[in-house]
Motif scaffolding. Structure first.
Motif, PDB file in Angstrom:
ATOM      1  N   ARG A   1       0.832  -1.208   0.000  1.00 50.95           N
ATOM      2  CA  ARG A   1       0.000   0.000   0.000  1.00 50.95           C
ATOM      3  C   ARG A   1       0.864   1.255   0.000  1.00 50.95           C
ATOM      4  O   ARG A   1       1.910   1.309   0.638  1.00 50.95           O
ATOM      5  N   ILE A   2       0.363   2.272  -0.704  1.00 54.22           N
ATOM      6  CA  ILE A   2       0.949   3.613  -0.692  1.00 54.22           C
ATOM      7  C   ILE A   2      -0.216   4.603  -0.545  1.00 54.22           C
ATOM      8  O   ILE A   2      -1.235   4.466  -1.224  1.00 54.22           O
ATOM      9  N   VAL A   3      -0.051   5.589   0.340  1.00 52.28           N
ATOM     10  CA  VAL A   3      -1.038   6.668   0.472  1.00 52.28           C
ATOM     11  C   VAL A   3      -0.276   7.986   0.378  1.00 52.28           C
ATOM     12  O   VAL A   3       0.734   8.171   1.063  1.00 52.28           O
ATOM     13  N   TYR A   4      -0.769   8.872  -0.497  1.00 54.94           N
ATOM     14  CA  TYR A   4      -0.114  10.172  -0.637  1.00 54.94           C
ATOM     15  C   TYR A   4      -1.145  11.269  -0.875  1.00 54.94           C
ATOM     16  O   TYR A   4      -2.268  11.007  -1.305  1.00 54.94           O
ATOM     17  N   THR A   5      -0.736  12.492  -0.536  1.00 58.32           N
ATOM     18  CA  THR A   5      -1.558  13.667  -0.806  1.00 58.32           C
ATOM     19  C   THR A   5      -0.870  14.489  -1.892  1.00 58.32           C
ATOM     20  O   THR A   5       0.359  14.493  -1.983  1.00 58.32           O
ATOM     21  N   THR A   6      -1.680  15.152  -2.716  1.00 58.35           N
ATOM     22  CA  THR A   6      -1.117  15.933  -3.820  1.00 58.35           C
ATOM     23  C   THR A   6      -1.801  17.291  -3.909  1.00 58.35           C
ATOM     24  O   THR A   6      -3.022  17.387  -3.787  1.00 58.35           O
ATOM     25  N   LEU A   7      -0.987  18.309  -4.152  1.00 58.07           N
ATOM     26  CA  LEU A   7      -1.462  19.644  -4.494  1.00 58.07           C
ATOM     27  C   LEU A   7      -1.075  19.873  -5.946  1.00 58.07           C
ATOM     28  O   LEU A   7       0.085  19.703  -6.314  1.00 58.07           O
ATOM     29  N   LEU A   8      -2.041  20.225  -6.786  1.00 53.43           N
ATOM     30  CA  LEU A   8      -1.778  20.509  -8.199  1.00 53.43           C
ATOM     31  C   LEU A   8      -1.969  21.994  -8.435  1.00 53.43           C
ATOM     32  O   LEU A   8      -3.026  22.556  -8.099  1.00 53.43           O
ATOM     33  N   TYR A   9      -0.922  22.611  -9.004  1.00 48.87           N
ATOM     34  CA  TYR A   9      -0.950  24.042  -9.307  1.00 48.87           C
ATOM     35  C   TYR A   9      -0.930  24.241 -10.815  1.00 48.87           C
ATOM     36  O   TYR A   9      -0.182  23.570 -11.525  1.00 48.87           O
ATOM     37  N   GLY A  10      -1.746  25.167 -11.307  1.00 52.20           N
ATOM     38  CA  GLY A  10      -1.713  25.591 -12.700  1.00 52.20           C
ATOM     39  C   GLY A  10      -1.517  27.090 -12.731  1.00 52.20           C
ATOM     40  O   GLY A  10      -2.220  27.816 -12.037  1.00 52.20           O
ATOM     41  N   ARG A  11      -0.513  27.529 -13.482  1.00 57.94           N
ATOM     42  CA  ARG A  11      -0.202  28.967 -13.544  1.00 57.94           C
ATOM     43  C   ARG A  11       0.054  29.533 -12.143  1.00 57.94           C
ATOM     44  O   ARG A  11      -0.299  30.672 -11.852  1.00 57.94           O
ATOM     45  N   GLY A  12       0.632  28.717 -11.263  1.00 59.42           N
ATOM     46  CA  GLY A  12       0.967  29.162  -9.914  1.00 59.42           C
ATOM     47  C   GLY A  12      -0.207  29.235  -8.951  1.00 59.42           C
ATOM     48  O   GLY A  12      -0.050  29.675  -7.812  1.00 59.42           O
ATOM     49  N   VAL A  13      -1.394  28.782  -9.373  1.00 58.60           N
ATOM     50  CA  VAL A  13      -2.596  28.858  -8.544  1.00 58.60           C
ATOM     51  C   VAL A  13      -3.028  27.434  -8.169  1.00 58.60           C
ATOM     52  O   VAL A  13      -3.080  26.550  -9.031  1.00 58.60           O
ATOM     53  N   LEU A  14      -3.352  27.204  -6.900  1.00 60.01           N
ATOM     54  CA  LEU A  14      -3.801  25.893  -6.460  1.00 60.01           C
ATOM     55  C   LEU A  14      -5.080  25.510  -7.183  1.00 60.01           C
ATOM     56  O   LEU A  14      -6.069  26.239  -7.144  1.00 60.01           O
ATOM     57  N   ALA A  15      -5.052  24.344  -7.857  1.00 57.94           N
ATOM     58  CA  ALA A  15      -6.199  23.896  -8.643  1.00 57.94           C
ATOM     59  C   ALA A  15      -6.898  22.693  -8.027  1.00 57.94           C
ATOM     60  O   ALA A  15      -8.116  22.582  -8.100  1.00 57.94           O
ATOM     61  N   THR A  16      -6.111  21.774  -7.446  1.00 58.67           N
ATOM     62  CA  THR A  16      -6.678  20.522  -6.937  1.00 58.67           C
ATOM     63  C   THR A  16      -5.912  20.068  -5.706  1.00 58.67           C
ATOM     64  O   THR A  16      -4.688  20.179  -5.656  1.00 58.67           O
ATOM     65  N   VAL A  17      -6.648  19.521  -4.747  1.00 59.85           N
ATOM     66  CA  VAL A  17      -6.075  18.860  -3.576  1.00 59.85           C
ATOM     67  C   VAL A  17      -6.608  17.431  -3.587  1.00 59.85           C
ATOM     68  O   VAL A  17      -7.821  17.236  -3.759  1.00 59.85           O
TER      69      VAL A  17
ATOM     70  N   ASP B   1     -10.711  13.762  -4.611  1.00 55.49           N
ATOM     71  CA  ASP B   1     -10.244  15.058  -5.088  1.00 55.49           C
ATOM     72  C   ASP B   1     -11.152  16.207  -4.667  1.00 55.49           C
ATOM     73  O   ASP B   1     -12.369  16.041  -4.583  1.00 55.49           O
ATOM     74  N   THR B   2     -10.527  17.348  -4.478  1.00 54.62           N
ATOM     75  CA  THR B   2     -11.224  18.621  -4.332  1.00 54.62           C
ATOM     76  C   THR B   2     -10.717  19.521  -5.447  1.00 54.62           C
ATOM     77  O   THR B   2      -9.533  19.849  -5.497  1.00 54.62           O
ATOM     78  N   PHE B   3     -11.604  19.876  -6.375  1.00 58.23           N
ATOM     79  CA  PHE B   3     -11.271  20.717  -7.517  1.00 58.23           C
ATOM     80  C   PHE B   3     -11.717  22.141  -7.227  1.00 58.23           C
ATOM     81  O   PHE B   3     -12.880  22.368  -6.894  1.00 58.23           O
ATOM     82  N   LEU B   4     -10.800  23.085  -7.367  1.00 55.62           N
ATOM     83  CA  LEU B   4     -11.071  24.475  -7.015  1.00 55.62           C
ATOM     84  C   LEU B   4     -11.270  25.331  -8.265  1.00 55.62           C
ATOM     85  O   LEU B   4     -10.443  25.303  -9.187  1.00 55.62           O
ATOM     86  N   ASP B   5     -12.355  26.056  -8.305  1.00 57.65           N
ATOM     87  CA  ASP B   5     -12.616  27.108  -9.294  1.00 57.65           C
ATOM     88  C   ASP B   5     -12.541  26.617 -10.746  1.00 57.65           C
ATOM     89  O   ASP B   5     -12.109  27.360 -11.639  1.00 57.65           O
ATOM     90  N   ASP B   6     -12.940  25.376 -10.987  1.00 62.03           N
ATOM     91  CA  ASP B   6     -13.017  24.801 -12.341  1.00 62.03           C
ATOM     92  C   ASP B   6     -11.696  24.872 -13.114  1.00 62.03           C
ATOM     93  O   ASP B   6     -11.692  24.929 -14.342  1.00 62.03           O
ATOM     94  N   GLN B   7     -10.581  24.827 -12.399  1.00 59.99           N
ATOM     95  CA  GLN B   7      -9.287  24.841 -13.081  1.00 59.99           C
ATOM     96  C   GLN B   7      -8.921  23.465 -13.636  1.00 59.99           C
ATOM     97  O   GLN B   7      -8.098  23.359 -14.546  1.00 59.99           O
ATOM     98  N   GLU B   8      -9.496  22.431 -13.068  1.00 60.64           N
ATOM     99  CA  GLU B   8      -9.327  21.063 -13.547  1.00 60.64           C
ATOM    100  C   GLU B   8     -10.678  20.379 -13.379  1.00 60.64           C
ATOM    101  O   GLU B   8     -11.468  20.778 -12.527  1.00 60.64           O
ATOM    102  N   GLN B   9     -10.926  19.351 -14.162  1.00 59.63           N
ATOM    103  CA  GLN B   9     -12.202  18.646 -14.104  1.00 59.63           C
ATOM    104  C   GLN B   9     -11.974  17.189 -13.700  1.00 59.63           C
ATOM    105  O   GLN B   9     -10.949  16.604 -14.057  1.00 59.63           O
ATOM    106  N   PRO B  10     -12.927  16.594 -12.975  1.00 57.63           N
ATOM    107  CA  PRO B  10     -12.766  15.202 -12.548  1.00 57.63           C
ATOM    108  C   PRO B  10     -12.453  14.245 -13.699  1.00 57.63           C
ATOM    109  O   PRO B  10     -11.591  13.370 -13.565  1.00 57.63           O
ATOM    110  N   GLU B  11     -13.123  14.418 -14.829  1.00 59.09           N
ATOM    111  CA  GLU B  11     -12.890  13.488 -15.937  1.00 59.09           C
ATOM    112  C   GLU B  11     -11.474  13.627 -16.507  1.00 59.09           C
ATOM    113  O   GLU B  11     -10.893  12.651 -16.968  1.00 59.09           O
ATOM    114  N   TRP B  12     -10.892  14.840 -16.457  1.00 58.36           N
ATOM    115  CA  TRP B  12      -9.512  15.015 -16.918  1.00 58.36           C
ATOM    116  C   TRP B  12      -8.564  14.247 -16.003  1.00 58.36           C
ATOM    117  O   TRP B  12      -7.643  13.589 -16.456  1.00 58.36           O
ATOM    118  N   ARG B  13      -8.783  14.360 -14.689  1.00 61.79           N
ATOM    119  CA  ARG B  13      -7.906  13.702 -13.720  1.00 61.79           C
ATOM    120  C   ARG B  13      -8.007  12.190 -13.869  1.00 61.79           C
ATOM    121  O   ARG B  13      -7.009  11.485 -13.868  1.00 61.79           O
TER     122      ARG B  13
END
Length: 149
Positions: free
Chosen positions: A81-97, A119-131
């Motif tokens: 097992r592996i468990v990890y957390t990820t922060l995804l930034y686009g253009r320097g702005v937090l997009a997904t946790v 996932d928590t997607f912020l301000d429509d910067q990424e979409q669940p289906e893309w991830r």
């Protein structure tokens, strides 16, 4: 004023590989091996695979904007097992946790891998289906890498 939004998503992807759980786990744990299937075009890719260790992957959007994914490993049970957390930034702005759990289950002589991501997607910067599509693509790339080794 900018319109703010939050969207939540959970998905599970499953793959079966002909390699043993130890071999599949090792493909996640070794920086050079993981770079081949996860970050092939990222010269700045880093991986410190241990509880509390960090990983950073860098990419570009279709219009050239920088994307950075920063992960921290929260739980590692060797070959299981592996468990990890990820922060995804686009253009320097937090997009997904996100929180991701990867399970490696012995399946005869191979491995049944189960990846669950919340996932928590912020301000429509990424979409669940893309991830989900992108994650599926790199699990398929992992399979190709395992077949070559």
């Amino acid at each position: 004023m900018t319109e703010h939004s939050v969207k939540h998503s959970t998905f599970t992807l499953e793959r079966t590989y002909s390699a043993s759980p130890a071999q599949v786990f090792a493909a996640w744990a070794d920086r050079d091996t993981k770079a081949k299937w996860f970050a092939a075009d990222d010269a700045d890719y880093t991986l410190d695979f241990r509880v509390g260790g960090a990983e950073a992957a860098h990419g570009r959007t279709d219009d050239g904007a920088e994307i950075v994914a920063e992960s921290v490993y929260r739980d590692i049970l060797t070959d299981e097992r592996i468990v990890y957390t990820t922060l995804l930034y686009g253009r320097g702005v937090l997009a997904t946790v996100s929180v991701t759990t990867v399970e490696f289950v012995s399946d005869g002589t191979g491995t049944h891998l189960v990846l669950t991501e919340q996932d928590t997607f912020l301000d429509d910067q990424e979409q669940p289906e893309w991830r989900q599509q992108g994650t599926g693509d790199w699990l398929d790339a992992l399979g190709r890498e395992l077949d070559q080794s």
